[in-house]
Design an enzyme around this catalytic site. Sequence first.
Site, mmCIF file in Angstrom:
data_model
loop_
_atom_site.group_PDB
_atom_site.id
_atom_site.type_symbol
_atom_site.label_atom_id
_atom_site.label_comp_id
_atom_site.label_asym_id
_atom_site.label_seq_id
_atom_site.Cartn_x
_atom_site.Cartn_y
_atom_site.Cartn_z
ATOM 1 N N ASP A 269 0.800 -1.228 0.000
ATOM 2 C CA ASP A 269 0.000 0.000 0.000
ATOM 3 C C ASP A 269 0.833 1.278 0.000
ATOM 4 O O ASP A 269 0.310 2.362 0.264
ATOM 5 C CB ASP A 269 -0.933 0.006 1.213
ATOM 6 C CG ASP A 269 -0.176 0.074 2.537
ATOM 7 O OD1 ASP A 269 0.980 -0.389 2.583
ATOM 8 O OD2 ASP A 269 -0.740 0.592 3.509
ATOM 9 N N GLU A 270 2.109 1.187 -0.317
ATOM 10 C CA GLU A 270 2.950 2.377 -0.231
ATOM 11 C C GLU A 270 4.118 2.279 -1.206
ATOM 12 O O GLU A 270 4.689 1.208 -1.393
ATOM 13 C CB GLU A 270 3.480 2.519 1.202
ATOM 14 C CG GLU A 270 4.204 3.810 1.480
ATOM 15 C CD GLU A 270 4.542 3.954 2.951
ATOM 16 O OE1 GLU A 270 4.883 5.076 3.363
ATOM 17 O OE2 GLU A 270 4.469 2.946 3.691
#
Length: 346
Positions: free
Chosen positions: A94-95
């Site tokens: 997610d990053e």
Amino acid sequence: MDAFYASVEQRDNPSLKGKPVAVGGSSERGVVAAASYEARKYGVRSAMSSKIAAQKCPKLIFVKPRFESYKAVSQQIREIFAEYTPLIEPLSLDEAYLDVTNNLLGINSATQIAIEIKEKIRQKTQLTASAGVSYNKFLAKIASDFNKPDGLYVIKPNQGFTFVETLEIDRFHGIGRVTAQKMHKMGIFTGKDLRQFDESFLVKHFGKMGKYYYQIARGIDHRAVNPERIRKSVGSENTFMTDLTARAEIQLGLEPLIQDVWRYCTKNEIYGRTLSLKVKYNDFQIITRSRTTLSPIFDINLFERIAFELLDQVLPSPKGIRLLGISLSNLSNEHEMEGKQLTLEF
């Protein structure tokens, strides 16, 4: 992404929207993998034990993680990134860091790119993302945590030095809780405080990280966005419903973890030389044992043998075992090994 795992669950199950959700084990021995913003209002955080999380938020809804779903959404987001730049360095599902200095669409504003990416993510996934825009990785990472959820924060080149000055040490990316506590004892609470110490002093007290601390206190970070970055380790661990005490049940608890790690390595053609065992006892004491081979481990039988030999070093167990973990580091891609002489284990 904002509360990624929990947000995916709320998206896919409308009955969870607006409710405190924790992704992870619901048992007393479980751990929260992610918490929705509704749950965070009660103090529920990732890596918190499920028992404590339930105490903080009695109406907390526990949901089993669906990692295949999270990976699929992550791939959708990665495809959006790739429309703008090939320089993408993922940190997790997610990053990621993106270098948009010379982007594929010729857009002169990094802020405009961030706005477009956020909107495309919303349209494609029905999820929100927060972006940090700046001239280096350290400041972009810090900025991404401001104004969450659905945030956008920009730190321009002429603002970096002053921005760091008032930033609390606890919010510095790369300074963990233990290091922050050590700095507090030295009277270092903000970037301005950290800036009072020269590089040699920081290296003396914090080792090689001292140079990094010296630079980020001045808003300096020369690290490039590296799209070829590989993970430093691959691991699997499990917290057991009841404490393990007998040798047979401890060995049985380790076997599926070995299979998890080996399955990932073979699927991704990644192998390593350092095998590490993690043991957490019922009093929360943690010990580790590790061994490094001369060449990457390509054989599951050798992998298993070393893992169980490491386990033998802590058996018989002096107390109940709450958690077991196995990890592989010193990684290399199988293709990198082509043409190299391998050393056999005897």
